[in-house]
Design an enzyme around this catalytic site. Sequence first.
Site, PDB file in Angstrom:
ATOM      1  N   THR A  13      -5.584   6.293  13.518  1.00  0.00           N
ATOM      2  CA  THR A  13      -6.633   6.774  12.596  1.00  0.00           C
ATOM      3  C   THR A  13      -7.622   7.318  13.702  1.00  0.00           C
ATOM      4  O   THR A  13      -8.174   8.349  13.477  1.00  0.00           O
ATOM      5  CB  THR A  13      -6.955   5.794  11.646  1.00  0.00           C
ATOM      6  OG1 THR A  13      -5.775   5.270  11.005  1.00  0.00           O
ATOM      7  CG2 THR A  13      -8.182   5.940  11.002  1.00  0.00           C
ATOM      8  N   THR A  14      -8.057   6.539  14.715  1.00  0.00           N
ATOM      9  CA  THR A  14      -9.496   6.732  15.316  1.00  0.00           C
ATOM     10  C   THR A  14      -8.886   7.254  16.744  1.00  0.00           C
ATOM     11  O   THR A  14      -9.968   7.769  17.429  1.00  0.00           O
ATOM     12  CB  THR A  14     -10.340   5.276  15.447  1.00  0.00           C
ATOM     13  OG1 THR A  14      -9.441   4.541  16.091  1.00  0.00           O
ATOM     14  CG2 THR A  14     -10.591   5.281  13.928  1.00  0.00           C
TER      15      THR A  14
ATOM     16  N   GLY B 243      -3.046   3.942   9.324  1.00  0.00           N
ATOM     17  CA  GLY B 243      -2.334   5.230  10.189  1.00  0.00           C
ATOM     18  C   GLY B 243      -0.987   4.635  10.502  1.00  0.00           C
ATOM     19  O   GLY B 243      -0.665   3.940  11.236  1.00  0.00           O
ATOM     20  N   HIS B 244       0.036   5.381   9.643  1.00  0.00           N
ATOM     21  CA  HIS B 244       1.252   4.842   9.866  1.00  0.00           C
ATOM     22  C   HIS B 244       2.142   6.150  10.354  1.00  0.00           C
ATOM     23  O   HIS B 244       1.996   7.192   9.712  1.00  0.00           O
ATOM     24  CB  HIS B 244       1.977   4.392   8.326  1.00  0.00           C
ATOM     25  CG  HIS B 244       1.328   3.013   7.953  1.00  0.00           C
ATOM     26  ND1 HIS B 244       1.706   2.550   6.746  1.00  0.00           N
ATOM     27  CD2 HIS B 244       0.256   2.331   8.509  1.00  0.00           C
ATOM     28  CE1 HIS B 244       0.830   1.422   6.342  1.00  0.00           C
ATOM     29  NE2 HIS B 244       0.113   1.418   7.550  1.00  0.00           N
TER      30      HIS B 244
ATOM     31  N   ARG C  39     -18.755  -4.861  -8.607  1.00  0.00           N
ATOM     32  CA  ARG C  39     -18.531  -4.441  -9.995  1.00  0.00           C
ATOM     33  C   ARG C  39     -19.474  -3.117 -10.089  1.00  0.00           C
ATOM     34  O   ARG C  39     -19.729  -3.037 -11.320  1.00  0.00           O
ATOM     35  CB  ARG C  39     -18.790  -5.208 -10.990  1.00  0.00           C
ATOM     36  CG  ARG C  39     -17.653  -6.581 -10.891  1.00  0.00           C
ATOM     37  CD  ARG C  39     -17.933  -7.679 -11.700  1.00  0.00           C
ATOM     38  NE  ARG C  39     -19.129  -8.458 -11.354  1.00  0.00           N
ATOM     39  CZ  ARG C  39     -19.394  -9.542 -11.574  1.00  0.00           C
ATOM     40  NH1 ARG C  39     -18.623 -10.291 -12.489  1.00  0.00           N
ATOM     41  NH2 ARG C  39     -20.648 -10.207 -11.087  1.00  0.00           N
TER      42      ARG C  39
ATOM     43  N   ASP D  36      -0.588  -2.015  13.144  1.00  0.00           N
ATOM     44  CA  ASP D  36       0.176  -0.824  13.917  1.00  0.00           C
ATOM     45  C   ASP D  36       1.265  -1.518  14.414  1.00  0.00           C
ATOM     46  O   ASP D  36       1.641  -1.340  15.694  1.00  0.00           O
ATOM     47  CB  ASP D  36      -0.903  -0.415  15.084  1.00  0.00           C
ATOM     48  CG  ASP D  36      -2.175   0.120  14.754  1.00  0.00           C
ATOM     49  OD1 ASP D  36      -2.072   0.644  13.669  1.00  0.00           O
ATOM     50  OD2 ASP D  36      -3.170  -0.107  15.452  1.00  0.00           O
TER      51      ASP D  36
ATOM     52  N   GLN E  93      -2.640  -2.514   7.640  1.00  0.00           N
ATOM     53  CA  GLN E  93      -3.058  -3.416   8.426  1.00  0.00           C
ATOM     54  C   GLN E  93      -2.081  -4.514   8.829  1.00  0.00           C
ATOM     55  O   GLN E  93      -0.854  -4.333   8.859  1.00  0.00           O
ATOM     56  CB  GLN E  93      -4.408  -4.035   7.837  1.00  0.00           C
ATOM     57  CG  GLN E  93      -5.491  -3.037   7.772  1.00  0.00           C
ATOM     58  CD  GLN E  93      -5.377  -1.983   6.478  1.00  0.00           C
ATOM     59  OE1 GLN E  93      -5.359  -2.460   5.612  1.00  0.00           O
ATOM     60  NE2 GLN E  93      -5.525  -0.805   6.881  1.00  0.00           N
TER      61      GLN E  93
ATOM     62  N   LYS F 257       4.784  -0.555  10.727  1.00  0.00           N
ATOM     63  CA  LYS F 257       5.456  -0.416   9.500  1.00  0.00           C
ATOM     64  C   LYS F 257       5.827   0.807   8.960  1.00  0.00           C
ATOM     65  O   LYS F 257       6.656   0.717   8.061  1.00  0.00           O
ATOM     66  CB  LYS F 257       4.170  -0.931   8.516  1.00  0.00           C
ATOM     67  CG  LYS F 257       3.693  -2.503   8.961  1.00  0.00           C
ATOM     68  CD  LYS F 257       2.163  -2.619   8.345  1.00  0.00           C
ATOM     69  CE  LYS F 257       1.378  -1.950   8.690  1.00  0.00           C
ATOM     70  NZ  LYS F 257       0.646  -2.056  10.152  1.00  0.00           N
TER      71      LYS F 257
HETATM   72  P1  GDP Z   1       1.887   1.186  11.580  1.00  0.00           P
HETATM   73  O1  GDP Z   1       0.384   1.296  11.453  1.00  0.00           O
HETATM   74  O2  GDP Z   1       2.249  -0.432  11.564  1.00  0.00           O
HETATM   75  O3  GDP Z   1       2.913   2.163  10.696  1.00  0.00           O
HETATM   76  O4  GDP Z   1       1.958   1.681  13.219  1.00  0.00           O
HETATM   77  P2  GDP Z   1       1.359   2.714  13.903  1.00  0.00           P
HETATM   78  O5  GDP Z   1       2.229   3.912  13.463  1.00  0.00           O
HETATM   79  O6  GDP Z   1       0.136   3.005  13.931  1.00  0.00           O
HETATM   80  O7  GDP Z   1       1.894   2.357  15.364  1.00  0.00           O
HETATM   81  C1  GDP Z   1       3.056   2.411  16.028  1.00  0.00           C
HETATM   82  C2  GDP Z   1       3.521   3.353  17.079  1.00  0.00           C
HETATM   83  O8  GDP Z   1       4.509   2.842  17.878  1.00  0.00           O
HETATM   84  C3  GDP Z   1       3.503   4.634  16.487  1.00  0.00           C
HETATM   85  O9  GDP Z   1       3.106   5.532  17.434  1.00  0.00           O
HETATM   86  C4  GDP Z   1       5.194   4.528  16.443  1.00  0.00           C
HETATM   87  O10 GDP Z   1       5.557   5.964  16.513  1.00  0.00           O
HETATM   88  C5  GDP Z   1       5.456   3.746  17.654  1.00  0.00           C
HETATM   89  N1  GDP Z   1       6.903   3.177  17.446  1.00  0.00           N
HETATM   90  C6  GDP Z   1       7.297   2.461  16.254  1.00  0.00           C
HETATM   91  N2  GDP Z   1       8.492   1.726  16.875  1.00  0.00           N
HETATM   92  C7  GDP Z   1       8.419   1.911  18.169  1.00  0.00           C
HETATM   93  C8  GDP Z   1       9.424   1.367  18.933  1.00  0.00           C
HETATM   94  O11 GDP Z   1      10.459   0.463  18.716  1.00  0.00           O
HETATM   95  N3  GDP Z   1       9.094   1.834  20.312  1.00  0.00           N
HETATM   96  C9  GDP Z   1       8.264   2.791  20.765  1.00  0.00           C
HETATM   97  N4  GDP Z   1       8.207   3.091  22.053  1.00  0.00           N
HETATM   98  N5  GDP Z   1       7.374   3.096  19.829  1.00  0.00           N
HETATM   99  C10 GDP Z   1       7.632   2.857  18.525  1.00  0.00           C
HETATM  100  P1  IMO Z   2      -2.418   0.227  10.100  1.00  0.00           P
HETATM  101  O1  IMO Z   2      -2.111   0.074   8.627  1.00  0.00           O
HETATM  102  C1  IMO Z   2      -5.066  -1.630  12.978  1.00  0.00           C
HETATM  103  C2  IMO Z   2      -9.005  -2.825  11.942  1.00  0.00           C
HETATM  104  C3  IMO Z   2     -10.172  -1.912  12.669  1.00  0.00           C
HETATM  105  C4  IMO Z   2     -11.153  -2.961  12.481  1.00  0.00           C
HETATM  106  C5  IMO Z   2     -10.855  -4.091  11.399  1.00  0.00           C
HETATM  107  C6  IMO Z   2     -11.684  -3.406  10.104  1.00  0.00           C
HETATM  108  O2  IMO Z   2      -2.342   1.500  10.616  1.00  0.00           O
HETATM  109  O3  IMO Z   2      -1.670  -1.103  10.833  1.00  0.00           O
HETATM  110  P2  IMO Z   2     -11.883  -1.464   8.712  1.00  0.00           P
HETATM  111  O4  IMO Z   2     -11.929   0.184   8.847  1.00  0.00           O
HETATM  112  O5  IMO Z   2     -10.605  -1.852   7.895  1.00  0.00           O
HETATM  113  O6  IMO Z   2     -12.962  -1.999   7.987  1.00  0.00           O
HETATM  114  O7  IMO Z   2     -11.766  -2.087  10.008  1.00  0.00           O
HETATM  115  O8  IMO Z   2      -9.584  -3.747  11.152  1.00  0.00           O
HETATM  116  N1  IMO Z   2      -7.880  -1.927  11.234  1.00  0.00           N
HETATM  117  C7  IMO Z   2      -6.686  -1.658  11.881  1.00  0.00           C
HETATM  118  N2  IMO Z   2      -6.062  -2.008  13.073  1.00  0.00           N
HETATM  119  N3  IMO Z   2      -4.256  -0.958  12.294  1.00  0.00           N
HETATM  120  C8  IMO Z   2      -4.671  -0.724  11.108  1.00  0.00           C
HETATM  121  O9  IMO Z   2      -3.987  -0.158   9.935  1.00  0.00           O
HETATM  122  C9  IMO Z   2      -6.063  -1.028  10.814  1.00  0.00           C
HETATM  123  N4  IMO Z   2      -6.784  -1.004   9.959  1.00  0.00           N
HETATM  124  C10 IMO Z   2      -8.043  -1.349  10.056  1.00  0.00           C
HETATM  125  O10 IMO Z   2      -9.787  -1.403  13.665  1.00  0.00           O
HETATM  126  O11 IMO Z   2     -10.929  -4.042  13.848  1.00  0.00           O
HETATM  127 MG    MG Z   3      -1.243   2.311  12.170  1.00  0.00          MG
END
Ligand code: GDP
Ligand code: IMO
Ligand code: MG
Length: 430
Positions: free
Chosen positions: A296-297, A40-41, A142, A13, A220, A16
Amino acid sequence: MAHAIVIGAQWGDEGKGKIVDLLCPRVDVVVRFQGGPNAGHTISVAGRKTFLHHIPSGILHAGKICLLGNGMVIDPRGFLEEVNSLRAAGIDLKGRLFLSDRAQIIFPHHRDRDGLTEDDSAQKIGTTRRGVGPTYQAKIIRVGLRGADLNDPDELRRRLAAARRLDPAWPPGEEDGGLEAIMALARDYHRQLAPYLDDTTSRLHDLLDTGCRVLFEGSQGTMLDVDHGTYPYVTSSNTVAGAACAGAGVGPGVLQGVVGVFKAYATRVGEGPMPSEEHGEKGDLLRERGHEFGTTTGRPRRCGWFDAVAGRHSVRVNGLKLGALTLLDVLDVLDEIPIAVAYDTPAGRSKRVPASVTQLAAARPVYEIVRGWQQDTSECRSWMDLPQRARDFVEKLEQLLGIRFAVVSVGPDREQTIIRDAAALDALFA
Ligand code: GDP
Ligand code: IMO
Ligand code: MG
């Protein structure tokens, strides 16, 4: 021709999705290489948010090819929901979205097993309950099913017979009846996935041969990597840059640049040690300002200070020279900002992340405190727009990590971005 990887450098999170979307105009193809619906991107364009779990974050850019690589685990139901919601938003997917026929398929019993294991508190990891771990487990022993197997009744039957004996996720109490039901589901999945199933490895190489530029999108984060993260509180795949080779089917020579995405503080979802976690009001403030609830959750993310010890580990295992720093604006209101620069452990002061989860849980962060800037940065669009103390903070992190931040993000939106070093980004694909 050079190609690059974007990886999460902390506990996921990091933003990315935003960074991949930002780099997209420089490339022709975006490839996911590990993970699945646990990811969850988020991409935010003019206030409109798109949430992606399986589909690469290049999808909003018309004409860019998006590949779901062999290293992924796919929940057909979730994948098709994403496809439908993108279509409903007017995104044209025709001829640009392909799913590897070597990727593993998540079945309902894998999801159920994930939930059951989580409910058994002795083994709780705090997973996303999407069936990711059990599906990777079936792959490694496997007995997993891949896209290519779904339409091969004899092989499917053989594989499922083996899974019934060996896969701990096999539906409890089900014997042959279970097998027939899964066979039927596999056929149904094949029918629905058929328009997307493809030999993405060959397609990727064909695209490389024609001079296409490729961006590999990690999911992740490094501290959740099954080898390099805080095992066993990790996801079930390698999330580091090196995983892009195996998970997409390219040799290491193809991959030159790596962009590590760091947020300006730390978050983690689920169980496991996080030395710089902040339990008090300051942690709540970070969560509120950063809207730190899982994509995601929906779970609240644990929040804390930038951990440069974990960060340095990440720099090393990913070979980072370049980074993107996100969510800087979240720190705008703070008068003081702690940065963890070392750990105090029972064995003494250390700048290493111990392999032992017990030792990591016992580690106490040693903080260096820097002065905050207490000004709004969300409207800043160039490096010099940033307050001096904000620039000092970014440079302090650079010095601790030994990398350069080519991008600084000051808000979720595509526009809320400072490109500090465009030449370094161009060089990734030169
Ligand atoms: P990812 O899984 O690495 O793609 O990140 P997520 O989307 O799960 O979480 C990042 C959150 O931060 C999302 O709600 C984005 O919209 C938000 N976000 C990304 N860059 C920035 C930033 O520079 N400032 C703020 N306030 N929010 C951001
Ligand atoms: P993105 O790509 C943050 C965490 C879960 C848990 C551990 C194992 O959005 O950054 P899993 O369901 O993969 O077996 O869970 O990994 N986790 C993440 N935490 N961002 C994610 O993805 C994650 N994907 C899995 O919360 O601790
Ligand atoms: Mg995420």
